[in-house]
Design a protein around this motif. Sequence first.
Motif, PDB file in Angstrom:
ATOM      1  N   MET A   1      -9.874 -24.797 -13.873  1.00  0.00           N
ATOM      2  CA  MET A   1      -9.038 -23.649 -14.224  1.00  0.00           C
ATOM      3  C   MET A   1      -9.190 -22.579 -13.158  1.00  0.00           C
ATOM      4  N   GLY A   2      -8.078 -22.054 -12.703  1.00  0.00           N
ATOM      5  CA  GLY A   2      -8.112 -21.060 -11.639  1.00  0.00           C
ATOM      6  C   GLY A   2      -8.787 -19.779 -12.073  1.00  0.00           C
TER       7      GLY A   2
ATOM      8  N   ASN B   1     -12.509 -17.919 -10.486  1.00  0.00           N
ATOM      9  CA  ASN B   1     -12.858 -16.562 -10.074  1.00  0.00           C
ATOM     10  C   ASN B   1     -13.933 -15.970 -10.950  1.00  0.00           C
TER      11      ASN B   1
ATOM     12  N   HIS C   1      -6.348  -9.338  -9.350  1.00  0.00           N
ATOM     13  CA  HIS C   1      -6.051 -10.057 -10.582  1.00  0.00           C
ATOM     14  C   HIS C   1      -7.186  -9.904 -11.598  1.00  0.00           C
TER      15      HIS C   1
ATOM     16  N   SER D   1      -8.782 -11.967 -13.284  1.00  0.00           N
ATOM     17  CA  SER D   1      -9.907 -12.899 -13.173  1.00  0.00           C
ATOM     18  C   SER D   1     -10.936 -12.386 -12.176  1.00  0.00           C
TER      19      SER D   1
ATOM     20  N   GLU E   1      -6.801 -10.470  -2.408  1.00  0.00           N
ATOM     21  CA  GLU E   1      -5.911 -11.599  -2.696  1.00  0.00           C
ATOM     22  C   GLU E   1      -5.001 -11.840  -1.497  1.00  0.00           C
TER      23      GLU E   1
ATOM     24  N   SER F   1       0.527 -10.535  -6.814  1.00  0.00           N
ATOM     25  CA  SER F   1       1.622 -11.116  -7.586  1.00  0.00           C
ATOM     26  C   SER F   1       2.517 -10.067  -8.240  1.00  0.00           C
TER      27      SER F   1
ATOM     28  N   ALA G   1      -4.440 -17.565  -4.578  1.00  0.00           N
ATOM     29  CA  ALA G   1      -3.709 -18.197  -5.683  1.00  0.00           C
ATOM     30  C   ALA G   1      -2.227 -18.335  -5.370  1.00  0.00           C
TER      31      ALA G   1
ATOM     32  N   THR H   1      -5.706 -21.588  -6.151  1.00  0.00           N
ATOM     33  CA  THR H   1      -5.420 -22.354  -7.368  1.00  0.00           C
ATOM     34  C   THR H   1      -4.437 -23.471  -7.054  1.00  0.00           C
TER      35      THR H   1
ATOM     36  N   THR I   1      -2.394 -24.265  -9.466  1.00  0.00           N
ATOM     37  CA  THR I   1      -1.401 -24.051 -10.517  1.00  0.00           C
ATOM     38  C   THR I   1      -0.040 -23.668  -9.968  1.00  0.00           C
ATOM     39  N   LYS I   2      -0.001 -23.197  -8.735  1.00  0.00           N
ATOM     40  CA  LYS I   2       1.253 -22.618  -8.268  1.00  0.00           C
ATOM     41  C   LYS I   2       1.994 -23.575  -7.351  1.00  0.00           C
TER      42      LYS I   2
ATOM     43  N   GLY J   1      -5.837 -25.916 -12.139  1.00  0.00           N
ATOM     44  CA  GLY J   1      -7.183 -25.806 -11.596  1.00  0.00           C
ATOM     45  C   GLY J   1      -7.263 -24.897 -10.395  1.00  0.00           C
TER      46      GLY J   1
HETATM   47  C1  PLP Z   1      -4.591 -14.001  -7.971  1.00  0.00           C
HETATM   48  C2  PLP Z   1      -4.821 -14.980  -9.068  1.00  0.00           C
HETATM   49  N1  PLP Z   1      -6.028 -15.550  -9.241  1.00  0.00           N
HETATM   50  C3  PLP Z   1      -6.254 -16.441 -10.221  1.00  0.00           C
HETATM   51  C4  PLP Z   1      -5.267 -16.796 -11.115  1.00  0.00           C
HETATM   52  C5  PLP Z   1      -5.569 -17.739 -12.233  1.00  0.00           C
HETATM   53  O1  PLP Z   1      -5.160 -19.011 -11.973  1.00  0.00           O
HETATM   54  P1  PLP Z   1      -4.909 -20.092 -13.121  1.00  0.00           P
HETATM   55  O2  PLP Z   1      -3.567 -19.788 -13.678  1.00  0.00           O
HETATM   56  O3  PLP Z   1      -4.956 -21.390 -12.408  1.00  0.00           O
HETATM   57  O4  PLP Z   1      -5.975 -19.968 -14.139  1.00  0.00           O
HETATM   58  C6  PLP Z   1      -4.010 -16.246 -10.986  1.00  0.00           C
HETATM   59  C7  PLP Z   1      -2.940 -16.607 -11.925  1.00  0.00           C
HETATM   60  O5  PLP Z   1      -1.935 -16.066 -12.105  1.00  0.00           O
HETATM   61  C8  PLP Z   1      -3.764 -15.298  -9.945  1.00  0.00           C
HETATM   62  O6  PLP Z   1      -2.578 -14.716  -9.814  1.00  0.00           O
END
Ligand code: PLP
Lengths: 574, 75
Positions: A249-250, A254, A275, A277, A327, A331, A358, A388, A390-391, A397
């Motif tokens: 998990m992302g 963090n 973010h 996290s 970062e 986002s 990410a 991550t 995930t994107k 992850g």
């Molecule tokens: C900068 C950043 N770090 C970490 C994450 C978390 O990643 P995940 O969605 O894989 O848990 C995100 C998710 O939006 C993010 O934007």
Amino acid sequence: FLIRLKKGKSQKIIQSKTAFFPLNCPISLKVVFLCVFVYNNMFVCLFFYICFSVFQVHLASCYGGLYGRPFIESFEETPMLVAVLTYMGYGILTIFGYLRDFLRHWQIEKCSIAREKENQKDFVPLYQDFENFYTRNLYMRIRDNWNRPICSVPGAKMDLMERTSRDYNWTFEYTDRVVQDVINLGSYNYLGFAENTGPCADSACEVTMKYGVGVTSTRQEIGNLDRHEEMEKLVAKFLGVESAMAFGMGFATNSMNIPALAGKGCLILSDELNHASLVLGARLSGSTIRVFKHNNMQSLEKLLREAIVHGQPRTHRPWKKILIVVEGIYSMEGSIVRLPEVIALKKRYRAYLYLDEAHSIGALGPKGRGVVDYFGLDPCDVDVMMGTFTKSFGAAGGYIAGKRELIEYLRSHSHSAVYATSMSPPVVEQIITSMKCIMGEDGTTIGCKRVRQLADNTVYFRKRLREMGFITYGNNDSPVVPMMLYMPAKIGAFGREMLKRNIGVVVVGFPATPIIESRARFCISAAHTKDMLDRALSVISEVGDLLQLKYSRHRIQPSPARPFDDNVYEDIDD
Amino acid sequence: MNFKNFREYLAWLYYQYLLITGIYVLEPWEKSIFNSILFSAIAMVIYTSYVFVPIHVRLALEFVFGFFPPTVCPV
Ligand SMILES: Cc1ncc(COP(=O)(O)O)c(C=O)c1O
């Protein structure tokens, strides 16, 4: 021309006044001259006002030695009138919020949300702070714009479940109908790997047949598959570093790894817009946290200097470690970190750098290797590379990459490595296949084309939005495109009107943004075709006219508004 | 924006009013409360200005010029 005209006029008035102002004349004439004087001043003021408002664009661009390419980032200031009207709107909604709370309190109206219990009356109130008030009385009214269930792959187009509410968003009912072919401008599907067909899906399918879906053990016990090992090697190769490790998990990557890296007596310098996290990780670590202004290198340098000069509070011992946390792409602002300057500062003050890629991994740089590739830097200059899957990779992850010692250390010290069940094999396979595709190791140029397509789409979309007169934030090359809406009612109206026209967008308001800077956030994907983008743009323009969203007063010209001194970081010793 | 007729234009103006004041998101009964309060306030302002502005103007003229313009007779 208009300004000229006014200037000419006011100058003429000045001349006439100085030539003819009579000192001893009847009072009525004095009044007339006073009027002329005031009138004249008004023009002068107006002239200056126009001058300032026309030329005051917050454009930060650098052509300094540290940047190989123009770095153009714009954050146009909020027009004064819009800001005033936005506050007024919130004011009105707050008054009605109080009215509704009053009605609920006296049980004139049914209360459908959690509230103080009768038998806990004298306890510390739980639901009285501003955020609870906001959720009850502002968010609830436009809640239909979020959490919409979708029932297909969230690719370039998606299907939504139709949903209605009879009690103004307190409850929803599903009508069992599907809104089909909604253009998806919201998913972080930068390279379009969220698909249910194609090589990635096929290989994930095959691996599922072989390994199943669940692993049911941790990496340190019997959950370490050969696919995991292969993936980690591939990630390290992709990023050009010694070693890498992956987590399920992302967010946990963090929030669980920063505590393993920093602790008491360490200092974390964190960007103000990091973010959640990263913020959570920094807080869990127990280190001292200082926050610098968003992407502002002067602010970062000041904090670094202070940290070096003063050391820890009270004891004045030097900090054990200084960790800068930034970062790649932010986002919510669509801005790209000023990585060359951060690295220069980090080297100069001997701090460590934690870079969360990410959003940028896969989405930036000519080879899709993230911000490091975008600026053409050496990945070894970044101590901890986090990202991550995930994107851009359309999987799940996160990873941490860097020096071999770092990864070995984390393998045995990080909570999410020791205690979390390992990643599901099909997810791992999706990561491997998509990453190989981007690297061109699958023998095709699909990945390379997608990276280029994304860059083209981004530039095109941003350019068109700006030309239409919308205020967009962020860097010209960032695929996250925030477009300002400002007023609270427009958040709801924009989401609804866009969906009515079959475009799915993400609208964002407080608490994710400052209260007046509500925005819509488009995420551009390589899967969007030109037709889709054009259709989306024409709809955005139409809704923009309907809601009067074309606030921009500037023709953006890249100009170095913030002078950049080439020589600032010259005395860096490597 | 191009409108087919004047009614559509008025509807658009009303929509803008809803959006800017924020009452777009309110429930209908709240909207009507807001509208009635706002419009009654505006009506009162117009009425009072109709009644009092001529008097204030006359007083202002009197103060500046120090005499009454011949057409305005003193009360
Ligand atoms: C900068 C950043 N770090 C970490 C994450 C978390 O990643 P995940 O969605 O894989 O848990 C995100 C998710 O939006 C993010 O934007």
